[in-house]
Design a protein around this motif. Structure first.
Motif, PDB file in Angstrom:
ATOM      1  N   ILE A  77       0.847  -1.184   0.000  1.00 16.67           N
ATOM      2  CA  ILE A  77       0.000   0.000   0.000  1.00 16.67           C
ATOM      3  C   ILE A  77       0.887   1.240   0.000  1.00 16.67           C
ATOM      4  CG2 ILE A  77      -1.763   1.287   1.293  1.00 16.67           C
ATOM      5  CD1 ILE A  77      -2.799  -1.443   0.437  1.00 16.67           C
ATOM      6  N   LYS A  78       0.525   2.226  -0.826  1.00 19.72           N
ATOM      7  CA  LYS A  78       1.195   3.533  -0.799  1.00 19.72           C
ATOM      8  C   LYS A  78       0.264   4.536  -0.129  1.00 19.72           C
ATOM      9  CE  LYS A  78       2.223   4.537  -5.070  1.00 19.72           C
ATOM     10  NZ  LYS A  78       2.811   5.001  -6.338  1.00 19.72           N
ATOM     11  N   GLU A  79       0.867   5.453   0.608  1.00 21.02           N
ATOM     12  CA  GLU A  79       0.122   6.513   1.272  1.00 21.02           C
ATOM     13  C   GLU A  79       0.373   7.827   0.541  1.00 21.02           C
ATOM     14  OE1 GLU A  79       1.198   6.557   5.410  1.00 21.02           O
ATOM     15  OE2 GLU A  79       0.916   4.385   5.594  1.00 21.02           O
ATOM     16  N   VAL A  80      -0.716   8.563   0.262  1.00 23.54           N
ATOM     17  CA  VAL A  80      -0.642   9.817  -0.481  1.00 23.54           C
ATOM     18  C   VAL A  80      -1.484  10.858   0.260  1.00 23.54           C
ATOM     19  CG1 VAL A  80      -1.119  10.918  -2.707  1.00 23.54           C
ATOM     20  CG2 VAL A  80      -0.533   8.488  -2.631  1.00 23.54           C
ATOM     21  N   PHE A  81      -0.933  12.068   0.457  1.00 28.49           N
ATOM     22  CA  PHE A  81      -1.737  13.102   1.108  1.00 28.49           C
ATOM     23  C   PHE A  81      -2.903  13.499   0.217  1.00 28.49           C
ATOM     24  CE2 PHE A  81       2.173  13.911   3.606  1.00 28.49           C
ATOM     25  CZ  PHE A  81       1.614  13.700   4.846  1.00 28.49           C
ATOM     26  N   ASP A  82      -4.075  13.651   0.823  1.00 28.78           N
ATOM     27  CA  ASP A  82      -5.310  14.003   0.132  1.00 28.78           C
ATOM     28  C   ASP A  82      -5.892  15.235   0.814  1.00 28.78           C
ATOM     29  OD1 ASP A  82      -7.870  14.207  -0.914  1.00 28.78           O
ATOM     30  OD2 ASP A  82      -8.540  12.250  -0.204  1.00 28.78           O
ATOM     31  N   ASP A  83      -5.883  16.359   0.110  1.00 29.41           N
ATOM     32  CA  ASP A  83      -6.396  17.614   0.649  1.00 29.41           C
ATOM     33  C   ASP A  83      -7.795  17.949   0.122  1.00 29.41           C
ATOM     34  OD1 ASP A  83      -4.157  18.257   2.259  1.00 29.41           O
ATOM     35  OD2 ASP A  83      -3.074  18.948   0.491  1.00 29.41           O
ATOM     36  N   SER A  84      -8.491  16.968  -0.430  1.00 29.82           N
ATOM     37  CA  SER A  84      -9.826  17.219  -0.985  1.00 29.82           C
ATOM     38  C   SER A  84     -10.861  17.365   0.125  1.00 29.82           C
ATOM     39  CB  SER A  84     -10.233  16.081  -1.924  1.00 29.82           C
ATOM     40  OG  SER A  84     -10.368  14.870  -1.206  1.00 29.82           O
ATOM     41  N   HIS A  85     -11.987  17.899  -0.207  1.00 31.73           N
ATOM     42  CA  HIS A  85     -13.136  18.038   0.696  1.00 31.73           C
ATOM     43  C   HIS A  85     -12.833  18.876   1.935  1.00 31.73           C
ATOM     44  CE1 HIS A  85     -15.203  15.187  -1.834  1.00 31.73           C
ATOM     45  NE2 HIS A  85     -14.206  14.345  -1.690  1.00 31.73           N
ATOM     46  N   GLY A  86     -11.897  19.811   1.816  1.00 31.05           N
ATOM     47  CA  GLY A  86     -11.606  20.738   2.905  1.00 31.05           C
ATOM     48  C   GLY A  86     -10.937  20.131   4.121  1.00 31.05           C
ATOM     49  N   MET A  87     -10.308  18.972   3.943  1.00 32.07           N
ATOM     50  CA  MET A  87      -9.602  18.338   5.070  1.00 32.07           C
ATOM     51  C   MET A  87      -8.345  17.656   4.554  1.00 32.07           C
ATOM     52  SD  MET A  87     -12.092  15.061   5.772  1.00 32.07           S
ATOM     53  CE  MET A  87     -13.587  15.424   4.887  1.00 32.07           C
ATOM     54  N   ARG A  88      -7.421  17.386   5.430  1.00 35.90           N
ATOM     55  CA  ARG A  88      -6.208  16.665   5.065  1.00 35.90           C
ATOM     56  C   ARG A  88      -6.330  15.240   5.569  1.00 35.90           C
ATOM     57  NH1 ARG A  88      -0.178  18.686   4.492  1.00 35.90           N
ATOM     58  NH2 ARG A  88       0.104  17.281   2.756  1.00 35.90           N
ATOM     59  N   ARG A  89      -6.280  14.301   4.609  1.00 31.64           N
ATOM     60  CA  ARG A  89      -6.359  12.879   4.942  1.00 31.64           C
ATOM     61  C   ARG A  89      -5.205  12.166   4.261  1.00 31.64           C
ATOM     62  NH1 ARG A  89     -12.212  11.306   2.842  1.00 31.64           N
ATOM     63  NH2 ARG A  89     -11.460  12.510   1.094  1.00 31.64           N
ATOM     64  N   VAL A  90      -5.075  10.888   4.573  1.00 38.44           N
ATOM     65  CA  VAL A  90      -4.082  10.048   3.917  1.00 38.44           C
ATOM     66  C   VAL A  90      -4.839   9.062   3.029  1.00 38.44           C
ATOM     67  CG1 VAL A  90      -2.229   8.377   4.213  1.00 38.44           C
ATOM     68  CG2 VAL A  90      -2.447  10.284   5.822  1.00 38.44           C
ATOM     69  N   GLU A  91      -4.687   9.222   1.727  1.00 40.41           N
ATOM     70  CA  GLU A  91      -5.275   8.304   0.760  1.00 40.41           C
ATOM     71  C   GLU A  91      -4.397   7.066   0.701  1.00 40.41           C
ATOM     72  OE1 GLU A  91      -6.129   8.007  -4.039  1.00 40.41           O
ATOM     73  OE2 GLU A  91      -4.921   9.648  -3.255  1.00 40.41           O
ATOM     74  N   VAL A  92      -5.009   5.897   0.521  1.00 37.76           N
ATOM     75  CA  VAL A  92      -4.246   4.672   0.306  1.00 37.76           C
ATOM     76  C   VAL A  92      -4.536   4.167  -1.103  1.00 37.76           C
ATOM     77  CG1 VAL A  92      -3.925   3.987   2.705  1.00 37.76           C
ATOM     78  CG2 VAL A  92      -5.998   3.283   1.541  1.00 37.76           C
ATOM     79  N   VAL A  93      -3.444   3.818  -1.793  1.00 36.07           N
ATOM     80  CA  VAL A  93      -3.525   3.307  -3.155  1.00 36.07           C
ATOM     81  C   VAL A  93      -2.711   2.026  -3.249  1.00 36.07           C
ATOM     82  CG1 VAL A  93      -3.859   5.617  -4.164  1.00 36.07           C
ATOM     83  CG2 VAL A  93      -1.558   4.651  -4.030  1.00 36.07           C
ATOM     84  N   CYS A  94      -3.054   1.204  -4.212  1.00 36.17           N
ATOM     85  CA  CYS A  94      -2.283  -0.003  -4.481  1.00 36.17           C
ATOM     86  C   CYS A  94      -0.894   0.418  -4.946  1.00 36.17           C
ATOM     87  CB  CYS A  94      -2.997  -0.834  -5.558  1.00 36.17           C
ATOM     88  SG  CYS A  94      -2.040  -2.258  -6.127  1.00 36.17           S
ATOM     89  N   ALA A  95       0.139  -0.093  -4.305  1.00 32.92           N
ATOM     90  CA  ALA A  95       1.509   0.264  -4.675  1.00 32.92           C
ATOM     91  C   ALA A  95       1.885  -0.268  -6.055  1.00 32.92           C
ATOM     92  CB  ALA A  95       2.485  -0.250  -3.619  1.00 32.92           C
ATOM     93  N   ASN A  96       1.192  -1.282  -6.524  1.00 33.29           N
ATOM     94  CA  ASN A  96       1.505  -1.877  -7.821  1.00 33.29           C
ATOM     95  C   ASN A  96       0.939  -1.070  -8.989  1.00 33.29           C
ATOM     96  OD1 ASN A  96       2.635  -4.104  -9.402  1.00 33.29           O
ATOM     97  ND2 ASN A  96       0.502  -4.576  -9.861  1.00 33.29           N
ATOM     98  N   CYS A  97      -0.309  -0.566  -8.860  1.00 31.46           N
ATOM     99  CA  CYS A  97      -0.953   0.094 -10.005  1.00 31.46           C
ATOM    100  C   CYS A  97      -1.459   1.504  -9.719  1.00 31.46           C
ATOM    101  CB  CYS A  97      -2.104  -0.769 -10.528  1.00 31.46           C
ATOM    102  SG  CYS A  97      -3.562  -0.785  -9.451  1.00 31.46           S
ATOM    103  N   ASP A  98      -1.365   1.964  -8.483  1.00 30.64           N
ATOM    104  CA  ASP A  98      -1.851   3.285  -8.062  1.00 30.64           C
ATOM    105  C   ASP A  98      -3.368   3.394  -8.026  1.00 30.64           C
ATOM    106  OD1 ASP A  98       0.651   4.410  -7.536  1.00 30.64           O
ATOM    107  OD2 ASP A  98       0.915   5.033  -9.623  1.00 30.64           O
TER     108      ASP A  98
END
Length: 128
Positions: A77-98
């Motif tokens: 799993i890759k972790e990516v900062f997500d600033d959408s919807h007026g908040m800061r979250r950590v998005e998780v994506v498949c490390a193999n295909c994004d």
């Protein structure tokens, strides 16, 4: 995610899975087929087939989406900062295909303290 993969996924996936995995959408809470799944097995990325989570790491967070406290192996799993919807979250994506899976929160009830909140439409399940 690479454009060529997006084209392949457009043909392979149903419209809801495509919207979530490629366009970073979210399925409605309590609507996913794996939210209450209690069977033993492996959850894999619906886009590329990479194994991501074991059923032993799944727990009921009451949030309406499948929740896990750890990935099946480090680096899946890759972790990516997500600033959408007026908040800061950590998005998780498949490390193999994004492919978009969901988000990671630090409010899990187990010793890891983590809650990988995953869209059912982003994963496939193979029963043990």
């Amino acid at each position: 995610m690479k454009e060529e993969l997006k084209k392949q996924l457009k043909e392979k996936l149903d419209p809801v899975s495509y919207e979530v995995i490629v366009n970073k959408g979210t399925e409605r809470p309590h609507s996913g087929e794996y939210n209450l799944n209690l069977k033993d097995g492996i959850y894999s990325c619906k886009a590329c087939g990479e194994a991501l989570f074991e059923s032993g790491s799944k727990f009921d967070a009451g949030c309406g989406w499948p929740s896990f406290d750890q990935e099946i192996a480090e680096g899946k799993i890759k972790e990516v900062f997500d600033d959408s919807h007026g908040m800061r979250r950590v998005e998780v994506v498949c490390a193999n295909c994004d492919g978009h899976l969901g988000h990671l929160f630090n409010d899990g009830p187990t010793e890891t303290g983590l809650r990988y909140c995953v869209n059912s439409v982003s994963v496939d399940f193979e029963e043990a």
